[in-house]
Design an enzyme around this catalytic site. Structure first.
Site, PDB file in Angstrom:
ATOM      1  N   GLU A 291       0.842  -1.216   0.000  1.00 11.09           N
ATOM      2  CA  GLU A 291       0.000   0.000   0.000  1.00 11.09           C
ATOM      3  C   GLU A 291       0.871   1.258   0.000  1.00 11.09           C
ATOM      4  O   GLU A 291       0.677   2.183  -0.793  1.00 11.09           O
ATOM      5  CB  GLU A 291      -0.903  -0.017   1.239  1.00 11.09           C
ATOM      6  N   ASP A 295       1.301   4.104  -2.950  1.00 13.35           N
ATOM      7  CA  ASP A 295       0.924   5.500  -2.727  1.00 13.35           C
ATOM      8  C   ASP A 295       2.061   6.455  -3.053  1.00 13.35           C
ATOM      9  O   ASP A 295       1.877   7.431  -3.779  1.00 13.35           O
ATOM     10  CB  ASP A 295       0.464   5.700  -1.277  1.00 13.35           C
ATOM     11  N   SER A 486      -7.345   1.986  -3.662  1.00 17.03           N
ATOM     12  CA  SER A 486      -6.051   2.496  -3.201  1.00 17.03           C
ATOM     13  C   SER A 486      -5.208   3.035  -4.352  1.00 17.03           C
ATOM     14  O   SER A 486      -4.319   3.854  -4.147  1.00 17.03           O
ATOM     15  CB  SER A 486      -5.260   1.385  -2.516  1.00 17.03           C
TER      16      SER A 486
END
Ligand code: NAG
Ligand code: NAG
Ligand code: NAG
Ligand code: NAG
Ligand code: NAG
Ligand code: NAG
Length: 570
Positions: A291, A295, A486
């Protein structure tokens, strides 16, 4: 066995009698009938375990804050873009002197001294062992275990406060709000058959592949959303991505990613690191999280030299969300975009906590920060696919009306709504005025579909969407395809960060709270997604269908930077 049972009954009644009489002056402040589904009670919490309590005081003028937010965020307002200073925002948030002294007197009567943790003075922190917290709050702190993940958390199903603090004290956390039990990793789609037949675009100028689930890279997304790849250096511009639940990224993977996918950028481009609540920035491959890697790599890889801050937040997830908002509100120049790809099922979080944190996002919006959230990966069944849900489960903070939530699309060259894209209607917030027309139009088309499964008067989300499958991420040295909203949230956030750069360069204010703009003049900068549907509570039923105009899977559609630039008047 029968004998010992009556013995237990006697012991229980003795305990009940020994409760302090002062308890009679207390009123139950927040309670839930059961732990959220998926959690079971394991046993009492150890009396010595220290709880890092957050105590929220009643703010003096939340209605005034919300009016001020719309006044600076509505493009038709004379004050559009005139974002509030920290002192102006605090003037709405600071509790009355009476509230502050009532709460502090209560704590000091109980030999506790809290520290003020927000610049407005509306939040206090105090460390209290479980035994004392049980006494202070008439609580029953216990260990709850999430069956599927084994995650344990200490919570109480109810707590009380002195009757005369009602109207002064909003809430105490952690109490009845439960964290998202999943270490929120985006779902990783397996390379499917349809991906295998992905082929180079028939459009020679496109760097994208075609197919149902093709991999995407930053050059494809830049092309898809008409974003510039030239360096964008505007003093004062900033973009933050936030990481919770032990998600970290490595500079080495970012470097490989830039070498592979943005060879025109300096491979040494790095993030600005910020720690909240003991968050860390470890650099070993073994602790890298997909994750966090996703990002930072896409925030940096899509915004070409916009300064990106990686905010690493430790501790309890919901406390971390709160402390992050409070930290940015205590900065004189917070980053103007914050993208977050985490959430919790709305009903896991108490209304009081959800409202108060959502109001902190309103304050950030009024200060000029665009708060952007992923809409969740469970379709209509919450943050994660829940085959057992019996009604549609909205996601927090995605359904807070003062954030911009981002759903997911797949398929190229023509995008469609993705089955996992989170969307629906809040059970806590009614529909805000800015989306009244858009959502009422959708509900008229929806007719009787899904009646009884969702709240038709609730705030509808997501607001917008962006591509969300098979993003090539460098994770522990290897290129790995990653999917989820995400992916969509940092992509949409990147478009806004680039728009802010252009606005600042033109001497204009940044965009701040986006929704009143997106639902009016901003629509011209969005591409409507009209096909596809998302999953409901089992694989055999459909949640919502995408349709012309706003819908609860892809919102108003996907961004087009060049058209948004025109929509803001540049
Ligand atoms: C609330 O009641 C307690 C106990 O009677 C008292 O000590 C305290 O001063 C009261 N606080 C307020 C704000 O009235
Ligand atoms: C706000 O930030 C300043 C540093 O800029 C710090 O000294 C102060 O303690 C912070 N205030 C709160 C309430 O966190
Ligand atoms: C690896 O990460 C851990 C934290 O999880 C840290 O304590 C350790 O020092 C790190 N090792 C290296 C070589 O960076
Ligand atoms: C759904 O219910 C089944 C049967 O009760 C249970 O085994 C499973 O863990 C549940 N799934 C989730 C995601 O809660
Ligand atoms: C209502 O449901 C049917 C399938 O039962 C679907 O074909 C139709 O598109 C739905 N309408 C809307 C507006 O979602
Ligand atoms: C639902 O779909 C998922 C993903 O394809 C699969 O793993 C699961 O077994 C399916 N559940 C049922 C009840 O068919």
């Amino acid at each position: 066995m029968f004998v010992s049972r009556s013995l237990v009954a006697v012991l229980l009644s003795t305990l009940a009698l020994s409760k302090p009489l002062a308890r009679d002056l207390h009123v139950v402040h927040e309670a839930r009938a059961n732990a959220p589904s998926g959690y079971v009670l394991t046993g009492p919490a150890s009396p010595e375990t220290v709880l890092n309590l957050r105590v929220g005081l009643v703010e003096n003028n939340v209605d005034g804050l919300i009016s001020a937010l719309y006044d600076v965020s509505d493009p038709s307002s004379a004050n559009y873009g005139q974002h509030l200073t920290q002192a102006e925002a605090n003037s709405y948030l600071t509790p009355t002197a009476e509230s502050a002294s009532a709460v502090n007197a209560w704590l000091s009567t109980n030999d506790l001294t809290a520290s003020v943790i927000s610049s407005a003075g509306d939040w206090l922190a105090v460390d209290v062992p479980v035994s004392k917290a049980n006494e202070l709050l008439g609580a029953d702190y216990s260990v709850f275990t999430h069956v599927e993940t084994g995650k344990q958390t200490i919570r109480t199903l109810s707590y009380s406060i002195p009757a005369n603090l009602t109207g002064h004290l909003d809430l105490v956390h952690p109490t009845i709000s439960f964290p998202d039990p999943y270490a929120k990793a985006p779902l990783e789609l397996k390379r499917s058959g349809s991906n295998a037949i992905a082929k180079r675009s028939t459009d020679a100028s496109s760097p994208c592949e075609e197919g149902e689930y093709p991999d995407v890279t930053p050059d494809c997304l830049l092309y898809l959303y008409d974003m510039p790849s030239t360096p964008t250096i505007t003093p004062g511009n900033g973009y933050a991505v936030t990481e919770y639940i032990e998600q970290w990224a490595t500079y080495a993977d970012l470097k490989t990613y830039l070498e592979d996918f943005r060879p025109d950028m300096s491979p040494d481009t790095a993030w600005i690191y910020q720690s909240i609540d003991g968050g860390i920035n470890p650099q070993n491959e073994s602790t890298a999280g997909v994750e966090a890697e996703l990002d930072v790599q896409y925030a940096i890889g899509l915004t070409t030299d916009v300064p990106v801050t990686f905010i690493s937040v430790g501790g309890d997830f919901l406390t971390g969300l709160l402390d992050t908002a409070l930290t940015l509100l205590n900065e004189t120049a917070p980053p103007q975009v914050m993208s977050t790809s985490y959430g919790d099922d709305e009903d896991d979080v108490s209304e009081a906590f959800a409202y108060k944190l959502c109001n902190a996002y309103a304050a950030l919006g009024a200060r000029g920060v665009s708060v952007v959230y992923a809409s969740g990966d469970g379709g209509v069944s919450g943050g994660h696919f829940d085959p057992n849900c019996t009604t549609f489960l909205p996601v927090f903070p995605a359904a807070c009306p003062y954030v911009t939530s981002v759903g997911a699309t797949n398929s190229l060259p023509t995008q469609t709504a993705t089955y996992f894209s989170g969307g629906g209607f809040s059970n806590y917030w009614t529909r805000p005025l800015y989306q009244e027309g858009a959502v009422a139009g959708y509900l008229a088309r929806l007719g009787a579909n899904n009646t009884g499964l969702y709240n038709p008067s609730g705030r509808g989300y997501p607001d917008v969407a962006a591509y969300g499958v098979n993003f090539d991420v460098v994770y522990a040295g290897e290129v790995t395809p990653v999917s989820g909203t995400s992916c969509s949230s940092p992509t949409f956030g990147s478009v806004i960060a680039l728009l802010n750069a252009r606005l600042l360069a033109a001497g204009r204010p940044t965009l701040g709270f986006l929704n009143p703009f997106l639902y009016t003049s901003g629509i011209a900068g969005l591409t409507d997604i009209t096909t596809g549907s998302n999953l409901a509570c089992s694989n055999y039923t459909t949640g919502f269908y995408a349709s012309e105009g706003w819908d609860p899977i892809t919102g108003l559609g996907t961004p087009n930077f060049a058209n948004l630039l025109t929509a803001v008047g540049l």
